[in-house]
Structures are given as structure tokens and as C-alpha cells.
Enzyme design. Structure first.
Site, PDB file in Angstrom:
ATOM      1  N   SER A   1       0.715   5.283   4.774  1.00 11.78           N
ATOM      2  CA  SER A   1       1.072   6.535   4.117  1.00 11.78           C
ATOM      3  C   SER A   1       0.686   7.665   5.049  1.00 11.78           C
ATOM      4  CB  SER A   1       0.305   6.707   2.804  1.00 11.78           C
ATOM      5  OG  SER A   1       0.800   5.862   1.804  1.00 11.78           O
TER       6      SER A   1
ATOM      7  N   ARG B   1     -12.761   0.203  -2.057  1.00 15.15           N
ATOM      8  CA  ARG B   1     -12.057   0.679  -3.243  1.00 15.15           C
ATOM      9  C   ARG B   1     -12.327  -0.248  -4.421  1.00 15.15           C
ATOM     10  NH1 ARG B   1      -6.260   2.687  -0.573  1.00 15.15           N
ATOM     11  NH2 ARG B   1      -7.249   4.054   0.963  1.00 15.15           N
TER      12      ARG B   1
ATOM     13  N   ARG C   1      -4.322  -4.902   5.634  1.00 20.76           N
ATOM     14  CA  ARG C   1      -3.146  -5.358   4.882  1.00 20.76           C
ATOM     15  C   ARG C   1      -1.976  -5.739   5.793  1.00 20.76           C
ATOM     16  NH1 ARG C   1      -0.573  -2.005  -0.147  1.00 20.76           N
ATOM     17  NH2 ARG C   1      -2.488  -2.677  -1.182  1.00 20.76           N
TER      18      ARG C   1
ATOM     19  N   ARG D   1      -4.602  -6.640  -2.220  1.00 18.87           N
ATOM     20  CA  ARG D   1      -5.329  -5.602  -2.951  1.00 18.87           C
ATOM     21  C   ARG D   1      -6.789  -6.032  -3.040  1.00 18.87           C
ATOM     22  NH1 ARG D   1      -3.243  -1.630  -6.526  1.00 18.87           N
ATOM     23  NH2 ARG D   1      -1.197  -2.667  -6.481  1.00 18.87           N
TER      24      ARG D   1
ATOM     25  N   GLU E   1       3.685  -1.500   0.673  1.00 22.86           N
ATOM     26  CA  GLU E   1       3.194  -0.325   1.411  1.00 22.86           C
ATOM     27  C   GLU E   1       2.187  -0.739   2.490  1.00 22.86           C
ATOM     28  OE1 GLU E   1      -0.012   3.171   0.856  1.00 22.86           O
ATOM     29  OE2 GLU E   1       1.203   2.772  -0.921  1.00 22.86           O
TER      30      GLU E   1
END
Length: 425
Positions: free
Chosen positions: A353, A263, A389, A278, A350
Site C-alpha cells: 500500500s 498487529r 507476506r 494474516r 494485497e
């Protein structure tokens, strides 16, 4: 892609969905106008094509001036047919472009608003009072802990690849593999087929899953090859059955994809720059289900339960939130996030998801099922079982006063029985 029948039959529902997302509701009227133009052009095209075909017999039977007149008329018809075909094609192209800007219709009950308008559904577990245990200055963040363990090296990651890259070394590498293998075992026990997916995909697959819309700047592209690096194996798994007819009579088709993910993190300047929260590259095990429209909501709950099972395995306190419409992404009709407590920042982070994408992705990718009433589009769902993460939350929540980290019992079999991670000399 939005279902045009839904848009024609219930335009107010789609407008309300656009408003809940914070998107432009006038796109609905633009699509309806283009759809009407395309259908009118096709109707006239078919009528004139039929007349054009009948002219052939008339021309063959005619002679003299009558034949010449018929030939002239036939030429005029041919020009009109060509113009109507061009008009229909132009309307269809514009329709596709505008319709692709409309997000999936959000499901009833999804909160309206943006990133901060989520609804907390529940809290599970109680965060440790680390300040009381270790003293205010004794609570360390995951990078400080990881560096002491010889587990994380961001300096050399930046030296070799740039900002937001890192090395996982020693117990750091082992911890990631333990997490991902535990996720695969969890998925296997739940009936998922494990898949190691490609991480480069064609534009039509990336577009079909909805990742080339408003957030296209987050995606890495290899221009020389016209291929995209995936940010999740969801993309490759969605493309797995593209243009196929599925047999779902025995239940959903369920896959667990293990892949590297990439990403660009565009627009995140200054956010979470320390450590590995991140980053540009990480690993993940992603669940992906193909199911019927009727079973999609139940499958969504099933994916959430498996994510919570993994969070229990690593003994993390967390909350589940119902993500607001404006933070769903274009493909999801509902998204539930599991966020673990992050002691160093006194906030929730987070970790997983799970999204119900209803028929939005499958319609773009041409994936259908055969039913007693004919062919129809299937539903897709996805959910994260483990990712890099998670190391952040595990190190911080299980840190101890002597600088070591307690290994959650569920991960110990994947670390050769290791129960404590200790600082290196």
C-alpha cells in the site's frame, strides 16, 4: 489532525469527505461550535486580562475607599479571567478530542464507499494457468509448499507463541532476507536513507500517526511501560522529525525503514487462518517521505512506481487499485494498493500500500517547513517495498510440478545464485 482553517473555510468539503468515508458528518458542526466557543472565550479572556493589567496602576495610585473599590473590582476581574481561561481550556480539550475523530479529507477522485468499492486502475502480467500445468489437484498453497521446502513452520510457531505465529526456517528465512535486502537496494538507488527503527513508541507518536483511532484494538500495548508495539515502521519514521522544522529546499526527505511489525489482528477471527497471510508478527521495509504539499501527489506516484519495480523484480502478476474512502484509515487522503494474484485461492492478495497523508500526520506531530510566507505544515507519504507476506505469492506463483519453486531472477543474487528451491527429504 484535520486543518481547522480548511474546516472553517470549506465545511461542506469536509462533510462530503466524512460521507464518502461512511463517517459521521455531524462531527464537522460539533468542531465548528467548539472552535467558536474556544475563540470567543479567548477573546473575552484577552480583553479582561488587558483590563486586569491596567487595574494595577489604578490601584497603586488610589487611596481610601476608592482603592478598596478598585481592589474589589480587580478581584472580580481575576475570578472572571480564571473562569474564561478554564472555559477556553475545556473547549480546546473537547475540540481536540472531536477533531481527532475526523479523518483526513479525501482527495478528489477517491472512490466513495467501503472495502469492496475500490476501483481497479490496471492489471500487470498474466497469471499462469497452474491448473492446466499441474492439474487441479496439483496446485498447492504456500503453506504446503513452504512445509515441503522446510521453509515455514506454523505448528511450532503456535506451540511457542500461539495462533498466527510461525517460524521461517532454512530457505524461508533466506527468502525473507533476500526480499528485504532487495527492497533496501531499491530504496537506496532511489535516494532513500535506510533506517532500522525502534519498534516500541510513545503514545503521542502512535496517536500522531493516526493509529489510535477506530483501529486502536489492532495495536499491542505494553501497559507497564506505556509504550506501543508498531504495526509498521511508518510510525517510528513519522515520529523521527516530530516537533522539528524541516528544510525541503533540496527536495523531499526520504527514508526506508526496516523493522519487525506487530498487529493484534483483532476482528479477523476465521480470516486467513492457514499459513502466514494474516499474522501477528512480520518484517517489512517501508518507505516514508516528508515533502511539500505541492509535491505530495507526484511523490505518491513515485512511491507506487518503486513498489511496482519490486513486484517486477519478483515476477508477480498484480493489479493496482484505488482504495475507497471508507477503507483508507484516518490518516490517508488517498491510498493505492498493489495486489498479487494468489493461485490457491483464485483471488488477489494485497502486498503493498502507498498512502498520501497530506498534512494530517505532520500537523499532529508538529512538523513544519519555513517558507517565504512563513511557517507551514509539511506533507507525509508512506509505501511498502517488501514484507513477509510476499513469500506467500512468490511460492504459489513460481511453484513447479516436482514440488520445487523457481527463484525469480531478480532475487537470485540475494540467494547466492540459487535458482530453484527444492523440497527437503
Amino acid at each position: 489532525m484535520i486543518d481547522l482553517r480548511v474546516l472553517r473555510d470549506t465545511p461542506d468539503v469536509v462533510r462530503a469527505s466524512q460521507l464518502a468515508r461512511g463517517d459521521d458528518p455531524s462531527l464537522v458542526d460539533a468542531v465548528l461550535d467548539l472552535d467558536a466557543r474556544r475563540r470567543a472565550a479567548l477573546t473575552d479572556y484577552e480583553r479582561l486580562r488587558s483590563e486586569q493589567k491596567s487595574m494595577g496602576k489604578q490601584v497603586a495610585a488610589a487611596t481610601g475607599d476608592a482603592k478598596a473599590a478598585l481592589l474589589a473590582h480587580a478581584k472580580g476581574l481575576a475570578d472572571q479571567v480564571k473562569a474564561l481561561q478554564a472555559d477556553a481550556d475545556d473547549a480546546a480539550a473537547q475540540l481536540d478530542a472531536v477533531a481527532s475523530r475526523i479523518g483526513n479529507v479525501v482527495l478528489e477522485g477517491v472512490p466513495a464507499g467501503g472495502e469492496n468499492d475500490y476501483v481497479v486502475l490496471k492489471h500487470v502480467g498474466t497469471p499462469r494457468d497452474l491448473a492446466a500445468e499441474l492439474g487441479a489437484d496439483g496446485v498447492r498453497d504456500h503453506l504446503a509448499i513452504g512445509e515441503a521446502l522446510g521453509a515455514i513452520d506454523t505448528e511450532r510457531g503456535a506451540k511457542v507463541s500461539g495462533a498466527r505465529f510461525y517460524y521461517l526456517t532454512g530457505v524461508g528465512a533466506r527468502l525473507e532476507l533476500a526480499l528485504l535486502n532487495a527492497a533496501i537496494d531499491t530504496a537506496l538507488a532511489a535516494g532513500f536513507t535506510p533506517v532500522i527503527t525502534p519498534t516500541l513508541v510513545k503514545p503521542e507518536i502512535m496517536r500522531g500517526t493516526g493509529f489510535l483511532g477506530a483501529h486502536a484494538d489492532e495495536v499491542y500495548r505494553l501497559e507497564a511501560d506505556d509504550l506501543y508495539l508498531v504495526g509498521t515502521s511508518e510510525v517510528a519514521l513519522a515520529g523521527y522529525h516530530a516537533e522539528e522544522i524541516l528544510d525541503l529546499s533540496a527536495g523531499p526527505k526520504r527514508y526506508a525503514g526496516w523493522s519487525a511489525c506487530y498487529r493484534r489482528e483483532a476482528g479477523s477471527y476465521g480470516k486467513d487462518t492457514r499459513g502466514i497471510i494474516r499474522v501477528h508478527q512480520f518484517h517489512k521495509v517501508e518507505m516514508f517521505s516528508w515533502t511539500t504539499v505541492e509535491d505530495a501527489a507526484a511523490e505518491h506516484e513515485r512511491l507506487l512506481a518503486l513498489e511496482e519495480q519490486m513486484l517486477a523484480l519478483v515476477e508477480l502478476p498484480y493489479r493496482v487499485i484505488d482504495t475507497a474512502a471508507g477503507d483508507l484509515g484516518s490518516s490517508a487522503a488517498r491510498k493505492l494498493d498493489c495486489e498479487a494474484w494468489l493461485p490457491s485461492q483464485q483471488r488477489y492478495l494485497e502486498l503493498t500500500s502507498t498512502s498520501n497523508c497530506t498534512t494530517y500526520q505532520a500537523r499532529r506531530l508538529g512538523v513544519r517547513e519555513r517558507t517565504a510566507d512563513g511557517m507551514r505544515t509539511v506533507a507525509t507519504l508512506n509505501g511498502t517495498l517488501a514484507t513477509t507476506r510476499w513469500i506467500v505469492a512468490i511460492l504459489e506463483n513460481h511453484q513447479q510440478a516436482d514440488g520445487s519453486v523457481r527463484v525469480p531472477e531478480g532475487l537470485r543474487p540475494y540467494l547466492g545464485g540459487l535458482d530453484v528451491l527444492r523440497p527437503v527429504a
